[in-house]
Enzyme design. Structure first.
Site, PDB file in Angstrom:
ATOM      1  N   GLU A 260      -8.671  12.748   9.948  1.00 14.35           N
ATOM      2  CA  GLU A 260      -9.734  13.687  10.303  1.00 14.35           C
ATOM      3  C   GLU A 260     -10.258  13.483  11.723  1.00 14.35           C
ATOM      4  OE1 GLU A 260     -14.065  14.918   8.340  1.00 14.35           O
ATOM      5  OE2 GLU A 260     -13.373  12.846   8.233  1.00 14.35           O
TER       6      GLU A 260
ATOM      7  N   ASN B  45     -21.456  27.243   5.264  1.00 19.12           N
ATOM      8  CA  ASN B  45     -20.975  25.882   5.484  1.00 19.12           C
ATOM      9  C   ASN B  45     -19.705  25.679   4.656  1.00 19.12           C
ATOM     10  OD1 ASN B  45     -22.644  22.649   5.428  1.00 19.12           O
ATOM     11  ND2 ASN B  45     -20.495  23.099   5.379  1.00 19.12           N
TER      12      ASN B  45
ATOM     13  N   GLN C 156       3.056   2.187   2.038  1.00 15.08           N
ATOM     14  CA  GLN C 156       3.308   2.664   3.393  1.00 15.08           C
ATOM     15  C   GLN C 156       4.000   1.540   4.158  1.00 15.08           C
ATOM     16  OE1 GLN C 156      -0.358   4.014   5.270  1.00 15.08           O
ATOM     17  NE2 GLN C 156      -1.018   5.091   3.421  1.00 15.08           N
TER      18      GLN C 156
ATOM     19  N   ARG D 238     -26.270  19.273   9.209  1.00 17.60           N
ATOM     20  CA  ARG D 238     -25.110  19.677   8.412  1.00 17.60           C
ATOM     21  C   ARG D 238     -24.654  21.083   8.800  1.00 17.60           C
ATOM     22  NH1 ARG D 238     -24.738  15.810   4.350  1.00 17.60           N
ATOM     23  NH2 ARG D 238     -26.593  14.498   4.248  1.00 17.60           N
TER      24      ARG D 238
ATOM     25  N   ASP E 199       3.000  -4.384   8.480  1.00 13.87           N
ATOM     26  CA  ASP E 199       3.819  -5.035   7.459  1.00 13.87           C
ATOM     27  C   ASP E 199       4.720  -6.081   8.111  1.00 13.87           C
ATOM     28  OD1 ASP E 199       3.174  -3.755   4.885  1.00 13.87           O
ATOM     29  OD2 ASP E 199       3.827  -1.920   5.885  1.00 13.87           O
TER      30      ASP E 199
ATOM     31  N   ASN F 262       0.813  -1.223   0.000  1.00 17.19           N
ATOM     32  CA  ASN F 262       0.000   0.000   0.000  1.00 17.19           C
ATOM     33  C   ASN F 262       0.844   1.270   0.000  1.00 17.19           C
ATOM     34  OD1 ASN F 262       1.005  -0.041   2.597  1.00 17.19           O
ATOM     35  ND2 ASN F 262      -0.955   0.415   3.580  1.00 17.19           N
TER      36      ASN F 262
ATOM     37  N   ASP G  51     -22.293  16.436  11.478  1.00 15.11           N
ATOM     38  CA  ASP G  51     -22.999  15.495  10.628  1.00 15.11           C
ATOM     39  C   ASP G  51     -22.181  14.200  10.499  1.00 15.11           C
ATOM     40  OD1 ASP G  51     -21.280  17.398   9.411  1.00 15.11           O
ATOM     41  OD2 ASP G  51     -21.963  16.864   7.417  1.00 15.11           O
TER      42      ASP G  51
ATOM     43  N   ARG H  59      -8.516  17.074  -0.593  1.00 13.40           N
ATOM     44  CA  ARG H  59      -9.438  16.972  -1.730  1.00 13.40           C
ATOM     45  C   ARG H  59     -10.331  18.192  -1.872  1.00 13.40           C
ATOM     46  NH1 ARG H  59     -14.668  14.746  -0.339  1.00 13.40           N
ATOM     47  NH2 ARG H  59     -14.857  14.316   1.890  1.00 13.40           N
TER      48      ARG H  59
ATOM     49  N   TRP I  65     -16.416  26.393  10.279  1.00 14.16           N
ATOM     50  CA  TRP I  65     -15.731  26.260  11.568  1.00 14.16           C
ATOM     51  C   TRP I  65     -14.401  25.530  11.469  1.00 14.16           C
ATOM     52  CZ3 TRP I  65     -17.044  22.249  15.783  1.00 14.16           C
ATOM     53  CH2 TRP I  65     -17.452  21.026  15.247  1.00 14.16           C
ATOM     54  N   ASP I  66     -14.175  24.762  10.411  1.00 13.53           N
ATOM     55  CA  ASP I  66     -12.840  24.195  10.181  1.00 13.53           C
ATOM     56  C   ASP I  66     -11.790  25.310  10.175  1.00 13.53           C
ATOM     57  OD1 ASP I  66     -13.006  21.123   8.928  1.00 13.53           O
ATOM     58  OD2 ASP I  66     -14.821  22.296   8.634  1.00 13.53           O
TER      59      ASP I  66
END
Length: 741
Positions: free
Chosen positions: A662, A328, A103, A453, A108, A101, A458, A284, A291-292
């Site tokens: 996240e 938002n 990584q 949301r 592994d 992968n 959410d 992305r 608020w982020d």
């Protein structure tokens, strides 16, 4: 007085030049002289590593294996490796990345050892790199070196065995913020204006410009004419935005313009526009989030990226001025929806950093005026204001099915209605969205869905099916903070007199009216009384949401109760009760849980996990709780919670190839980044090296290191679990006491 020189990046003992061992990747891998063999050390030989390789190839011999010699092991801090990037990368991956992968993790099954040639011996001697952490760091460094076009590098060992707290802090400051920074203008519009959630037959880059920004409309129109190949569709928004207008725009979704500044084009010498930069939540994304952005600013300010945080405040002010609210996110389908409001605190934190600069007070005036407009037009107006309690709710307007979700996201909800009307799924959605089919129960479902949301949470069983009716402790704590911040700022910085210009007037406000602190003090006092009456539960020692439809207090235990500490709405007695009664319910291995397991209830195939419920923990909840506990002098609790969160992040970072995600399962000691919830986890899917982490987790790491003490930071660097750390502290304390006797 002249500016004092700042300390540079750390350097290793034995360095023969001015290069920093821990320079950012661009600096480290772009300098040719850093990677030439003759600067590796005082020892030289008459042949290079390249010539050795060629001799072995010509003779058909296998490359001999040699252990590192004693002379190199006596100067471990200055050891460097002479590495051929591509062959070493291939060898490392084939041997250690057993699951393929890209990584190297504790999962592994490779031998966990790779021999590298030392630069001091001109590649003659070798030294073993051992363990997951060093090998994964090697993979990351080689991936970066390859990206910068290097065939051969001289790599400092210190970059491989670097203290993980220092390494992650450095990556966040030097790399992750840059990877998450965007600006909307000609440099990015082709990608940024293309909406990944454009489900239409002809997806294309599209930007909507508000009528109050004609200079931007001219800028983008000219850009579209000069670059027809990108097919940029420039649309002028109507002056009055309604749910019906937003619904009708869903067939042409697009990016919303944000603030721009005038600059001189160095090529032409002409004045042009350039987008003000902002930080996005994850790699992305290309739009400004609500608020982020506040949470990210807490880390940016610690990292001295004040201009970036200031720019984000100005982007918010632009949104309030032209769209009526902090959105938002800046996409057309979010025009009716806001997010948790943090503007006053964000602006005041930035102002505190720039208050001696020219224009600082004007910056703060603009932000406070924007916050006043948002307060009145969004949170203290219909439909969000509950006039019985005087408290506010997440209750955005909207029409139809939220368009930003995949078409089948609501399939299980809509399927019974599709059958009822004997039509196809797509036809039902079209007819329902256009009001041709009336379904009041479905209207209610989507009212609450939009509210969830807007809340930023959410999704959660705390809010599902009821959110639009809830006066939540989180929102009303934030509005209390608005009221007290605005009052204090007007009183202390504007001589208790703030004049409101026309562009910031709303409702029955009159251009030129004067805002004073007394009025805002009264608003804060009224809200505190309402919070105490409707949201505080003396028996449980915590705050609960209040259902304004049923006129009763809810019972779901949420760690948003601690937002009241952050806002300062709690009395000292209430704060003490929360620490005694509520905190033990939410504290877990890796920090604070979003909610309790009891409140979430049983989950299974028919009732899946929700990401803002037990057992998940989120950076915003941690940071607001730490700050709130500190505010009420619960320093030990703030330090403990910070340590647990930072330890969990650091341990995953070390064991899983530098991963930063996240959200985390704060009940899992081994792999907390593995999340079994509806949206999965952002930040996992990278190859070789993580580029951005995740915005508010990056910030929580930097911010949390300001909360813990120096002893704790050292313990984090050695991956010491909190219980082990506390036990060692107690043993040292007891030993010291015994020596006194």
């Amino acid at each position: 007085m002249a500016a004092q020189p700042q300390p540079g990046p750390p350097r290793t003992r034995g360095s023969v030049d001015d290069h920093g061992v821990f320079d950012d990747a661009k600096t480290y891998y772009s300098a040719d002289d850093r990677h030439t063999l003759n600067r590796a050390g005082p020892r030289t030989r008459t042949y290079s590593q390249n010539s050795l390789f060629k001799q072995f190839e010509r003779l058909g011999l296998k490359e001999p294996y040699r252990r590192g010699s004693h002379d190199e092991s006596t100067i471990p801090h200055s050891r460097r490796f002479l590495i051929q990037v591509e062959p070493t990368l291939q060898s490392l991956q084939s041997q250690e990345d057993t699951d393929g992968n890209m990584q190297i993790t504790i999962e592994d099954n490779g031998p966990k050892v790779l021999s590298l040639r030392t630069a001091a011996s001109n590649g003659h001697n070798r030294f073993d790199i051992r363990g997951t952490y060093m090998l994964s760091n090697l993979l990351q460094e080689l991936s970066l070196a390859k990206e910068y076009g290097r065939k051969q590098i001289i790599l400092d060992e210190a970059r491989l065995n670097e203290n993980p707290v220092n390494r992650l802090s450095r990556l966040i400051k030097d790399h992750f913020w840059e990877g998450l920074t965007r600006r909307i203008d000609a440099s990015s519009i082709e990608i940024a204006a293309r909406d990944p959630k454009d489900w239409t037959d002809d997806p294309r880059p599209r930007i909507y410009v508000p009528p109050g920004a004609p200079e931007q409309y001219a800028y983008y129109t000219k850009l579209a004419e000069e670059r027809p190949e990108i097919r940029l569709d420039v649309q002028l928004l109507p002056a009055n935005i309604t749910p019906e207008i937003v619904r009708n725009m869903n067939s042409k979704p697009g990016l919303l313009a944000v603030d721009m500044e005038e600059v001189v084009d160095p090529k032409t010498g002409e004045t042009t526009l350039r987008g003000r930069p902002f930080v996005v939540p994850g790699g992305r994304f290309n739009e400004l989030y609500g608020w982020d952005s506040y949470m990210e600013s807490l880390g940016l300010l610690v990292n001295d990226k004040v201009d970036l945080a200031k720019s984000m405040v100005l982007n918010f002010c632009f949104c309030i001025k032209h769209y009526g609210k902090i959105l938002n996110a800046t996409r057309s389908y979010y025009l009716c929806r806001s997010q948790p409001p943090f503007l006053t605190d964000m602006a005041l934190r930035v102002y505190d950093k720039i208050k001696h600069e020219p224009g600082a007070l004007d910056f703060l005036r603009t932000a406070i005026l924007a916050a006043i407009k948002e307060y009145h037009s969004v949170w203290m107006a219909d439909p969000r204001l509950d006039r019985v309690t005087g408290l506010s709710r997440y209750r955005p307007q909207g029409a139809g099915v939220p368009p930003e979700t995949e078409a089948d996201h609501f399939f299980h909800i809509l399927e019974p209605y599709v059958k009822k009307h004997n039509t196809t799924f797509d036809e039902f959605v079209r007819a329902y969205n256009n009001g041709e089919i009336k379904e009041p129960d479905l209207d209610t479902y989507f009212l609450h869905d939009r509210a969830v949301r807007e809340s930023g949470h959410d999704t959660s069983y705390r809010l599902e099916g009821v959110c639009a009716d809830l006066a939540t402790i989180d929102l009303n704590s934030l509005l209390y903070k608005y009221e007290t911040d605005i009052s204090r700022t007007i009183r202390n910085l504007f001589n208790d007199k703030l004049v409101v210009p026309p562009e910031y007037c709303t409702g029955d406000m009159v251009p030129g009216q004067v805002e004073t602190s007394a009025l805002w003090d009264r608003r804060a006092k009224r809200r505190k009384l309402a919070i105490d009456k409707y949201l505080w539960n003396e028996t449980q020692g915590m705050y609960f949401d209040y259902n304004t439809a049923k006129r009763q207090q809810c019972t779901y235990e949420s760690c948003t109760t601690f937002w009241a500490l952050w806002a300062g709405v709690s009395s000292p007695k209430q704060a003490a009760a929360m620490v005694t009664k509520a905190l033990p319910k939410f504290e877990a291995f890796g920090g604070l849980l979003s909610g309790t397991e009891e409140s979430r209830g049983v989950v299974g195939l028919d009732r899946p996990n929700r990401q803002w419920d037990f057992p998940y923990g989120w950076a915003p909840q941690q940071m607001l709780a730490w700050t709130g506990l500190y505010r009420y002098s619960f320093v030990e609790e703030a330090e403990r919670l910070s340590y647990k969160w930072l330890f969990m992040i650091t341990k995953a970072f070390v064991d899983y190839n530098g991963v930063v995600v996240e959200k985390y399962d704060v009940t899992r000691p081994i792999d907390p980044h593995r999340v079994d919830a509806e949206y999965g986890n952002q930040g996992l899917d990278f190859k070789g090296v993580a580029r951005e982490g995740f915005g508010w987790v990056n910030a929580s790491y930097i911010y949390g290191l300001q909360i813990v003490n120096a002893h704790m930071r050292r313990a984090l660097g050695t991956l010491t679990p909190y219980e082990t750390f506390v036990k060692a502290i107690e043993e040292n304390h007891n030993k010291a006491l015994a020596e006194l006797v």
